[in-house]
Design a protein around this motif. Structure first.
Motif, PDB file in Angstrom:
ATOM      1  N   MET A   1       0.844  -1.182   0.000  1.00 42.89           N
ATOM      2  CA  MET A   1       0.000   0.000   0.000  1.00 42.89           C
ATOM      3  C   MET A   1       0.889   1.244   0.000  1.00 42.89           C
ATOM      4  O   MET A   1       1.854   1.309   0.747  1.00 42.89           O
ATOM      5  N   THR A   2       0.553   2.204  -0.807  1.00 46.34           N
ATOM      6  CA  THR A   2       1.291   3.453  -0.832  1.00 46.34           C
ATOM      7  C   THR A   2       0.707   4.397   0.201  1.00 46.34           C
ATOM      8  O   THR A   2      -0.453   4.276   0.592  1.00 46.34           O
ATOM      9  N   GLN A   3       1.494   5.319   0.657  1.00 47.74           N
ATOM     10  CA  GLN A   3       1.050   6.282   1.647  1.00 47.74           C
ATOM     11  C   GLN A   3      -0.069   7.174   1.112  1.00 47.74           C
ATOM     12  O   GLN A   3      -0.830   7.740   1.859  1.00 47.74           O
ATOM     13  N   ALA A   4      -0.186   7.277  -0.205  1.00 54.43           N
ATOM     14  CA  ALA A   4      -1.203   8.136  -0.799  1.00 54.43           C
ATOM     15  C   ALA A   4      -2.607   7.529  -0.748  1.00 54.43           C
ATOM     16  O   ALA A   4      -3.582   8.228  -0.937  1.00 54.43           O
ATOM     17  N   SER A   5      -2.731   6.233  -0.488  1.00 48.53           N
ATOM     18  CA  SER A   5      -4.050   5.612  -0.468  1.00 48.53           C
ATOM     19  C   SER A   5      -4.608   5.561   0.954  1.00 48.53           C
ATOM     20  O   SER A   5      -3.872   5.388   1.920  1.00 48.53           O
ATOM     21  N   THR A   6      -5.922   5.699   1.034  1.00 48.56           N
ATOM     22  CA  THR A   6      -6.566   5.649   2.342  1.00 48.56           C
ATOM     23  C   THR A   6      -7.243   4.293   2.528  1.00 48.56           C
ATOM     24  O   THR A   6      -7.533   3.592   1.560  1.00 48.56           O
ATOM     25  N   VAL A   7      -7.469   3.952   3.768  1.00 49.79           N
ATOM     26  CA  VAL A   7      -8.098   2.679   4.119  1.00 49.79           C
ATOM     27  C   VAL A   7      -9.168   2.934   5.176  1.00 49.79           C
ATOM     28  O   VAL A   7      -9.246   4.017   5.759  1.00 49.79           O
ATOM     29  N   GLN A   8      -9.990   1.926   5.396  1.00 50.55           N
ATOM     30  CA  GLN A   8     -10.972   1.965   6.473  1.00 50.55           C
ATOM     31  C   GLN A   8     -10.646   0.816   7.427  1.00 50.55           C
ATOM     32  O   GLN A   8     -10.374  -0.308   6.986  1.00 50.55           O
ATOM     33  N   CYS A   9     -10.718   1.078   8.712  1.00 53.46           N
ATOM     34  CA  CYS A   9     -10.389   0.060   9.704  1.00 53.46           C
ATOM     35  C   CYS A   9     -11.263  -1.182   9.580  1.00 53.46           C
ATOM     36  O   CYS A   9     -10.820  -2.283   9.894  1.00 53.46           O
ATOM     37  N   VAL A  10     -12.487  -1.015   9.120  1.00 57.87           N
ATOM     38  CA  VAL A  10     -13.399  -2.154   8.986  1.00 57.87           C
ATOM     39  C   VAL A  10     -12.798  -3.247   8.095  1.00 57.87           C
ATOM     40  O   VAL A  10     -13.129  -4.420   8.246  1.00 57.87           O
ATOM     41  N   GLY A  11     -11.888  -2.896   7.220  1.00 59.34           N
ATOM     42  CA  GLY A  11     -11.270  -3.851   6.323  1.00 59.34           C
ATOM     43  C   GLY A  11      -9.935  -4.395   6.786  1.00 59.34           C
ATOM     44  O   GLY A  11      -9.257  -5.100   6.051  1.00 59.34           O
ATOM     45  N   CYS A  12      -9.562  -4.115   8.025  1.00 59.17           N
ATOM     46  CA  CYS A  12      -8.244  -4.511   8.542  1.00 59.17           C
ATOM     47  C   CYS A  12      -8.349  -5.673   9.532  1.00 59.17           C
ATOM     48  O   CYS A  12      -9.249  -5.713  10.364  1.00 59.17           O
ATOM     49  N   ARG A  13      -7.393  -6.582   9.462  1.00 60.84           N
ATOM     50  CA  ARG A  13      -7.400  -7.712  10.396  1.00 60.84           C
ATOM     51  C   ARG A  13      -6.968  -7.313  11.807  1.00 60.84           C
ATOM     52  O   ARG A  13      -7.168  -8.061  12.758  1.00 60.84           O
ATOM     53  N   LEU A  14      -6.390  -6.140  11.970  1.00 57.48           N
ATOM     54  CA  LEU A  14      -5.987  -5.653  13.292  1.00 57.48           C
ATOM     55  C   LEU A  14      -7.139  -4.987  14.039  1.00 57.48           C
ATOM     56  O   LEU A  14      -7.016  -4.650  15.213  1.00 57.48           O
ATOM     57  N   PHE A  15      -8.263  -4.808  13.375  1.00 58.91           N
ATOM     58  CA  PHE A  15      -9.413  -4.101  13.914  1.00 58.91           C
ATOM     59  C   PHE A  15     -10.439  -5.096  14.448  1.00 58.91           C
ATOM     60  O   PHE A  15     -10.646  -6.162  13.888  1.00 58.91           O
ATOM     61  N   PHE A  46     -14.067   5.612   8.791  1.00 58.82           N
ATOM     62  CA  PHE A  46     -13.332   6.832   8.466  1.00 58.82           C
ATOM     63  C   PHE A  46     -12.183   6.503   7.514  1.00 58.82           C
ATOM     64  O   PHE A  46     -11.447   5.538   7.737  1.00 58.82           O
ATOM     65  N   GLN A  47     -12.031   7.287   6.458  1.00 55.47           N
ATOM     66  CA  GLN A  47     -10.925   7.104   5.515  1.00 55.47           C
ATOM     67  C   GLN A  47      -9.651   7.654   6.153  1.00 55.47           C
ATOM     68  O   GLN A  47      -9.576   8.834   6.458  1.00 55.47           O
ATOM     69  N   ARG A  48      -8.661   6.780   6.356  1.00 57.64           N
ATOM     70  CA  ARG A  48      -7.425   7.209   7.026  1.00 57.64           C
ATOM     71  C   ARG A  48      -6.196   6.643   6.325  1.00 57.64           C
ATOM     72  O   ARG A  48      -6.292   5.691   5.564  1.00 57.64           O
ATOM     73  N   PHE A  49      -5.061   7.242   6.620  1.00 57.78           N
ATOM     74  CA  PHE A  49      -3.776   6.724   6.165  1.00 57.78           C
ATOM     75  C   PHE A  49      -3.237   5.844   7.286  1.00 57.78           C
ATOM     76  O   PHE A  49      -3.168   6.277   8.433  1.00 57.78           O
ATOM     77  N   CYS A  50      -2.898   4.600   6.984  1.00 56.06           N
ATOM     78  CA  CYS A  50      -2.359   3.692   7.998  1.00 56.06           C
ATOM     79  C   CYS A  50      -1.335   2.770   7.355  1.00 56.06           C
ATOM     80  O   CYS A  50      -1.689   1.906   6.541  1.00 56.06           O
ATOM     81  N   SER A  51      -0.098   2.947   7.729  1.00 56.85           N
ATOM     82  CA  SER A  51       0.963   2.119   7.157  1.00 56.85           C
ATOM     83  C   SER A  51       0.932   0.696   7.712  1.00 56.85           C
ATOM     84  O   SER A  51       1.582  -0.192   7.170  1.00 56.85           O
ATOM     85  N   SER A  52       0.156   0.463   8.773  1.00 58.00           N
ATOM     86  CA  SER A  52       0.071  -0.873   9.377  1.00 58.00           C
ATOM     87  C   SER A  52      -1.152  -1.656   8.913  1.00 58.00           C
ATOM     88  O   SER A  52      -1.393  -2.771   9.390  1.00 58.00           O
ATOM     89  N   PHE A  53      -1.929  -1.087   8.005  1.00 58.09           N
ATOM     90  CA  PHE A  53      -3.140  -1.764   7.517  1.00 58.09           C
ATOM     91  C   PHE A  53      -2.801  -3.148   6.981  1.00 58.09           C
ATOM     92  O   PHE A  53      -1.872  -3.324   6.200  1.00 58.09           O
ATOM     93  N   ALA A  54      -3.575  -4.136   7.428  1.00 56.92           N
ATOM     94  CA  ALA A  54      -3.418  -5.521   6.954  1.00 56.92           C
ATOM     95  C   ALA A  54      -4.811  -6.023   6.593  1.00 56.92           C
ATOM     96  O   ALA A  54      -5.661  -6.184   7.471  1.00 56.92           O
ATOM     97  N   ALA A  55      -5.047  -6.241   5.346  1.00 56.74           N
ATOM     98  CA  ALA A  55      -6.380  -6.602   4.871  1.00 56.74           C
ATOM     99  C   ALA A  55      -6.921  -7.854   5.557  1.00 56.74           C
ATOM    100  O   ALA A  55      -6.226  -8.864   5.670  1.00 56.74           O
ATOM    101  N   ALA A  56      -8.148  -7.751   6.035  1.00 59.68           N
ATOM    102  CA  ALA A  56      -8.839  -8.896   6.628  1.00 59.68           C
ATOM    103  C   ALA A  56      -9.422  -9.741   5.505  1.00 59.68           C
ATOM    104  O   ALA A  56      -9.560  -9.283   4.366  1.00 59.68           O
ATOM    105  N   LEU A  57      -9.789 -10.962   5.838  1.00 57.61           N
ATOM    106  CA  LEU A  57     -10.421 -11.843   4.855  1.00 57.61           C
ATOM    107  C   LEU A  57     -11.757 -11.252   4.426  1.00 57.61           C
ATOM    108  O   LEU A  57     -12.491 -10.686   5.248  1.00 57.61           O
ATOM    109  N   ALA A  58     -12.081 -11.387   3.169  1.00 53.31           N
ATOM    110  CA  ALA A  58     -13.310 -10.812   2.612  1.00 53.31           C
ATOM    111  C   ALA A  58     -14.576 -11.213   3.379  1.00 53.31           C
ATOM    112  O   ALA A  58     -15.424 -10.356   3.645  1.00 53.31           O
ATOM    113  N   PRO A  59     -14.736 -12.494   3.780  1.00 53.94           N
ATOM    114  CA  PRO A  59     -15.950 -12.846   4.532  1.00 53.94           C
ATOM    115  C   PRO A  59     -16.047 -12.123   5.882  1.00 53.94           C
ATOM    116  O   PRO A  59     -17.139 -11.798   6.333  1.00 53.94           O
TER     117      PRO A  59
END
Length: 82
Positions: A1-15, A46-59
């Motif tokens: 992931m580049t720093q320019a892209s935003t993510v949502q915590c709902v899609g992260c396995r750390l959340f 919330f759309q945020r920048f997070c360098s630690s984002f780790a995508a959760a499984l789609a289900p």
């Protein structure tokens, strides 16, 4: 992931929405990276920048989104019936 892209915590396995039910019903959850801050919650969408984002499984993400939408609808119904 580049720093320019935003993510949502709902899609992260750390959340997690399961660590504090009352906050989860309002759309907030806990990030594993905030373990040292027990009172800190993150917005699930919330759309945020997070360098630690780790995508959760789609289900998992799909289940979270459905549950959050149900909570939002319940809050909307409560407010409109008042």
């Amino acid at each position: 992931m580049t720093q320019a892209s935003t993510v949502q915590c709902v899609g992260c396995r750390l959340f997690s929405l399961q660590k504090h039910a009352a906050m989860a019903t309002q759309g907030f959850g806990r990030c594993d990276l905030d373990a040292d801050h027990p009172g800190r919650f993150q917005s699930s969408t919330f759309q945020r920048f997070c360098s630690s984002f780790a995508a959760a499984l789609a289900p998992v993400v799909e289940k979270r989104v459905v549950w959050l939408r149900q909570q939002q609808e319940e809050r909307r119904m409560l407010c409109s019936s008042s």
